[in-house]
Design a protein around this motif. Structure first.
Motif, PDB file in Angstrom:
ATOM      1  N   THR A  33       0.824  -1.196   0.000  1.00 53.84           N
ATOM      2  CA  THR A  33       0.000   0.000   0.000  1.00 53.84           C
ATOM      3  C   THR A  33       0.865   1.257   0.000  1.00 53.84           C
ATOM      4  OG1 THR A  33      -0.172   0.012   2.419  1.00 53.84           O
ATOM      5  CG2 THR A  33      -1.920  -1.122   1.194  1.00 53.84           C
ATOM      6  N   ALA A  34       0.326   2.288  -0.640  1.00 53.80           N
ATOM      7  CA  ALA A  34       0.979   3.595  -0.668  1.00 53.80           C
ATOM      8  C   ALA A  34      -0.111   4.656  -0.612  1.00 53.80           C
ATOM      9  CB  ALA A  34       1.805   3.747  -1.939  1.00 53.80           C
ATOM     10  N   ILE A  35       0.198   5.791   0.032  1.00 49.60           N
ATOM     11  CA  ILE A  35      -0.798   6.855   0.151  1.00 49.60           C
ATOM     12  C   ILE A  35      -0.526   8.031  -0.790  1.00 49.60           C
ATOM     13  CG2 ILE A  35      -1.496   6.279   2.497  1.00 49.60           C
ATOM     14  CD1 ILE A  35       0.317   8.608   3.455  1.00 49.60           C
ATOM     15  N   ASN A  36       0.553   7.935  -1.566  1.00 51.49           N
ATOM     16  CA  ASN A  36       0.822   8.984  -2.559  1.00 51.49           C
ATOM     17  C   ASN A  36       1.665   8.406  -3.692  1.00 51.49           C
ATOM     18  OD1 ASN A  36       3.713   9.275  -1.920  1.00 51.49           O
ATOM     19  ND2 ASN A  36       3.001  10.220  -0.023  1.00 51.49           N
ATOM     20  N   GLY A  37       1.817   9.185  -4.744  1.00 49.27           N
ATOM     21  CA  GLY A  37       2.511   8.717  -5.936  1.00 49.27           C
ATOM     22  C   GLY A  37       3.977   8.402  -5.712  1.00 49.27           C
ATOM     23  N   GLN A  38       4.677   9.257  -4.970  1.00 50.84           N
ATOM     24  CA  GLN A  38       6.110   9.035  -4.753  1.00 50.84           C
ATOM     25  C   GLN A  38       6.363   7.739  -3.988  1.00 50.84           C
ATOM     26  OE1 GLN A  38       8.520  10.833  -6.306  1.00 50.84           O
ATOM     27  NE2 GLN A  38       9.720   9.102  -5.625  1.00 50.84           N
ATOM     28  N   GLU A  39       5.562   7.494  -2.977  1.00 54.67           N
ATOM     29  CA  GLU A  39       5.677   6.244  -2.202  1.00 54.67           C
ATOM     30  C   GLU A  39       5.400   5.039  -3.110  1.00 54.67           C
ATOM     31  OE1 GLU A  39       3.453   4.261   1.638  1.00 54.67           O
ATOM     32  OE2 GLU A  39       3.527   6.447   1.516  1.00 54.67           O
ATOM     33  N   ALA A  40       4.411   5.170  -3.989  1.00 52.79           N
ATOM     34  CA  ALA A  40       4.058   4.089  -4.916  1.00 52.79           C
ATOM     35  C   ALA A  40       5.200   3.809  -5.888  1.00 52.79           C
ATOM     36  CB  ALA A  40       2.788   4.442  -5.681  1.00 52.79           C
ATOM     37  N   ILE A  41       5.831   4.862  -6.417  1.00 52.88           N
ATOM     38  CA  ILE A  41       6.947   4.681  -7.352  1.00 52.88           C
ATOM     39  C   ILE A  41       8.104   3.977  -6.665  1.00 52.88           C
ATOM     40  CG2 ILE A  41       8.716   5.912  -8.683  1.00 52.88           C
ATOM     41  CD1 ILE A  41       6.490   8.023  -9.310  1.00 52.88           C
ATOM     42  N   LEU A  43       7.964   1.885  -4.050  1.00 49.09           N
ATOM     43  CA  LEU A  43       7.601   0.472  -3.856  1.00 49.09           C
ATOM     44  C   LEU A  43       7.655  -0.296  -5.170  1.00 49.09           C
ATOM     45  CD1 LEU A  43       4.592   0.695  -1.383  1.00 49.09           C
ATOM     46  CD2 LEU A  43       6.748  -0.496  -0.981  1.00 49.09           C
ATOM     47  N   PHE A  44       7.091   0.278  -6.218  1.00 46.29           N
ATOM     48  CA  PHE A  44       7.035  -0.367  -7.526  1.00 46.29           C
ATOM     49  C   PHE A  44       8.432  -0.644  -8.070  1.00 46.29           C
ATOM     50  CE2 PHE A  44       6.394  -0.466 -12.158  1.00 46.29           C
ATOM     51  CZ  PHE A  44       5.301  -1.306 -12.260  1.00 46.29           C
ATOM     52  N   SER A  45       9.350   0.281  -7.829  1.00 49.08           N
ATOM     53  CA  SER A  45      10.718   0.146  -8.334  1.00 49.08           C
ATOM     54  C   SER A  45      11.536  -0.880  -7.561  1.00 49.08           C
ATOM     55  CB  SER A  45      11.438   1.497  -8.267  1.00 49.08           C
ATOM     56  OG  SER A  45      10.769   2.447  -9.055  1.00 49.08           O
ATOM     57  N   SER A  46      11.148  -1.148  -6.326  1.00 46.82           N
ATOM     58  CA  SER A  46      11.951  -2.034  -5.486  1.00 46.82           C
ATOM     59  C   SER A  46      11.357  -3.427  -5.292  1.00 46.82           C
ATOM     60  CB  SER A  46      12.168  -1.391  -4.116  1.00 46.82           C
ATOM     61  OG  SER A  46      10.934  -1.250  -3.433  1.00 46.82           O
ATOM     62  N   ARG A  47      10.154  -3.660  -5.738  1.00 42.90           N
ATOM     63  CA  ARG A  47       9.482  -4.946  -5.531  1.00 42.90           C
ATOM     64  C   ARG A  47       8.902  -5.472  -6.832  1.00 42.90           C
ATOM     65  NH1 ARG A  47       7.310  -4.633  -0.016  1.00 42.90           N
ATOM     66  NH2 ARG A  47       9.062  -3.889   1.192  1.00 42.90           N
ATOM     67  N   GLY A  63      -3.518   9.951 -10.079  1.00 43.36           N
ATOM     68  CA  GLY A  63      -3.354   8.546 -10.431  1.00 43.36           C
ATOM     69  C   GLY A  63      -2.960   8.322 -11.878  1.00 43.36           C
ATOM     70  N   ASN A  64      -3.443   9.167 -12.782  1.00 39.45           N
ATOM     71  CA  ASN A  64      -3.100   9.029 -14.192  1.00 39.45           C
ATOM     72  C   ASN A  64      -1.617   9.338 -14.417  1.00 39.45           C
ATOM     73  OD1 ASN A  64      -3.900   8.383 -16.863  1.00 39.45           O
ATOM     74  ND2 ASN A  64      -3.901  10.560 -17.363  1.00 39.45           N
ATOM     75  N   ALA A  65      -1.106  10.389 -13.773  1.00 40.00           N
ATOM     76  CA  ALA A  65       0.324  10.718 -13.878  1.00 40.00           C
ATOM     77  C   ALA A  65       1.167   9.600 -13.261  1.00 40.00           C
ATOM     78  CB  ALA A  65       0.616  12.051 -13.200  1.00 40.00           C
ATOM     79  N   LEU A  66       0.697   9.046 -12.152  1.00 44.69           N
ATOM     80  CA  LEU A  66       1.406   7.931 -11.515  1.00 44.69           C
ATOM     81  C   LEU A  66       1.503   6.750 -12.466  1.00 44.69           C
ATOM     82  CD1 LEU A  66       2.658   6.369  -9.145  1.00 44.69           C
ATOM     83  CD2 LEU A  66       0.318   5.845  -8.397  1.00 44.69           C
ATOM     84  N   ILE A  67       0.406   6.411 -13.107  1.00 42.97           N
ATOM     85  CA  ILE A  67       0.413   5.295 -14.058  1.00 42.97           C
ATOM     86  C   ILE A  67       1.393   5.572 -15.191  1.00 42.97           C
ATOM     87  CG2 ILE A  67      -0.989   4.131 -15.830  1.00 42.97           C
ATOM     88  CD1 ILE A  67      -3.269   4.120 -13.762  1.00 42.97           C
ATOM     89  N   GLY A  68       1.452   6.814 -15.659  1.00 44.82           N
ATOM     90  CA  GLY A  68       2.416   7.171 -16.694  1.00 44.82           C
ATOM     91  C   GLY A  68       3.842   6.877 -16.265  1.00 44.82           C
ATOM     92  N   HIS A  69       4.183   7.240 -15.024  1.00 42.59           N
ATOM     93  CA  HIS A  69       5.534   6.958 -14.502  1.00 42.59           C
ATOM     94  C   HIS A  69       5.781   5.457 -14.381  1.00 42.59           C
ATOM     95  CE1 HIS A  69       6.921  11.004 -13.598  1.00 42.59           C
ATOM     96  NE2 HIS A  69       5.735  11.280 -13.063  1.00 42.59           N
ATOM     97  N   LEU A  70       4.797   4.733 -13.853  1.00 39.66           N
ATOM     98  CA  LEU A  70       4.966   3.296 -13.652  1.00 39.66           C
ATOM     99  C   LEU A  70       5.056   2.550 -14.980  1.00 39.66           C
ATOM    100  CD1 LEU A  70       2.549   2.680 -10.638  1.00 39.66           C
ATOM    101  CD2 LEU A  70       4.999   3.204 -10.594  1.00 39.66           C
TER     102      LEU A  70
END
Length: 144
Positions: A33-41, A43-47, A63-70
């Motif tokens: 779980t993550a509560i913001n985009g930076q935390e999500a990026i 986690l996504f990059s390390s797992r 969320g759309n910008a986050l998906i773009g980064h991911l």
């Protein structure tokens, strides 16, 4: 036993995040779980993540910008965007699926996650031995 699929859930509403985590863990998923985009990026990059479920209305980065980064990091991972303020088709998005929060039941959400996490998006990468085998088969066919 098959390994559990890992889902990254992102939402700034901690109560919603807690409910989703419980719902998915009781169905056999690992949930990050993550509560913001930076935390999500981070986690996504390390797992290893098999699916991303994110809310559109996040602080700092929606969320759309986050998906773009991911998608730049790993385009084959399926991503679902949810919103309680925007309906499907009202805004363009980069997600593989868009769900309005009020329009689908928890059972429908779980089913969508099950289907989408069963397969990764994008072309399958051929292994070197498989390519060699294909080349050898082609040579044998042409020699015949």
């Amino acid at each position: 036993m098959r390994p559990k699929k890992t889902i990254l859930c992102v939402d700034d509403n901690e109560q919603t995040l807690s409910v989703r985590k419980f719902m998915l863990e009781t169905r056999g998923y690992r949930v990050l779980t993550a509560i913001n985009g930076q935390e999500a990026i981070t986690l996504f990059s390390s797992r290893q993540v098999d699916l991303v479920l994110t809310d559109l209305g996040l602080p700092q980065m929606d969320g759309n910008a986050l998906i773009g980064h991911l998608k730049e990091i790993s385009p084959e991972v399926p991503m679902i965007l949810t919103s309680d303020t925007v309906r499907a088709g009202e805004r363009p998005h980069r997600a593989d699926a868009f769900l309005s929060k009020g329009c689908c039941s928890p059972a429908e959400l779980v089913e969508r996650i099950r289907v989408m996490s069963a397969r990764k998006r994008g072309p399958r990468k051929a292994t070197v031995p498989a390519l060699r085998s294909l080349a050898a088969d082609t040579l044998v066919t042409r020699a015949s």
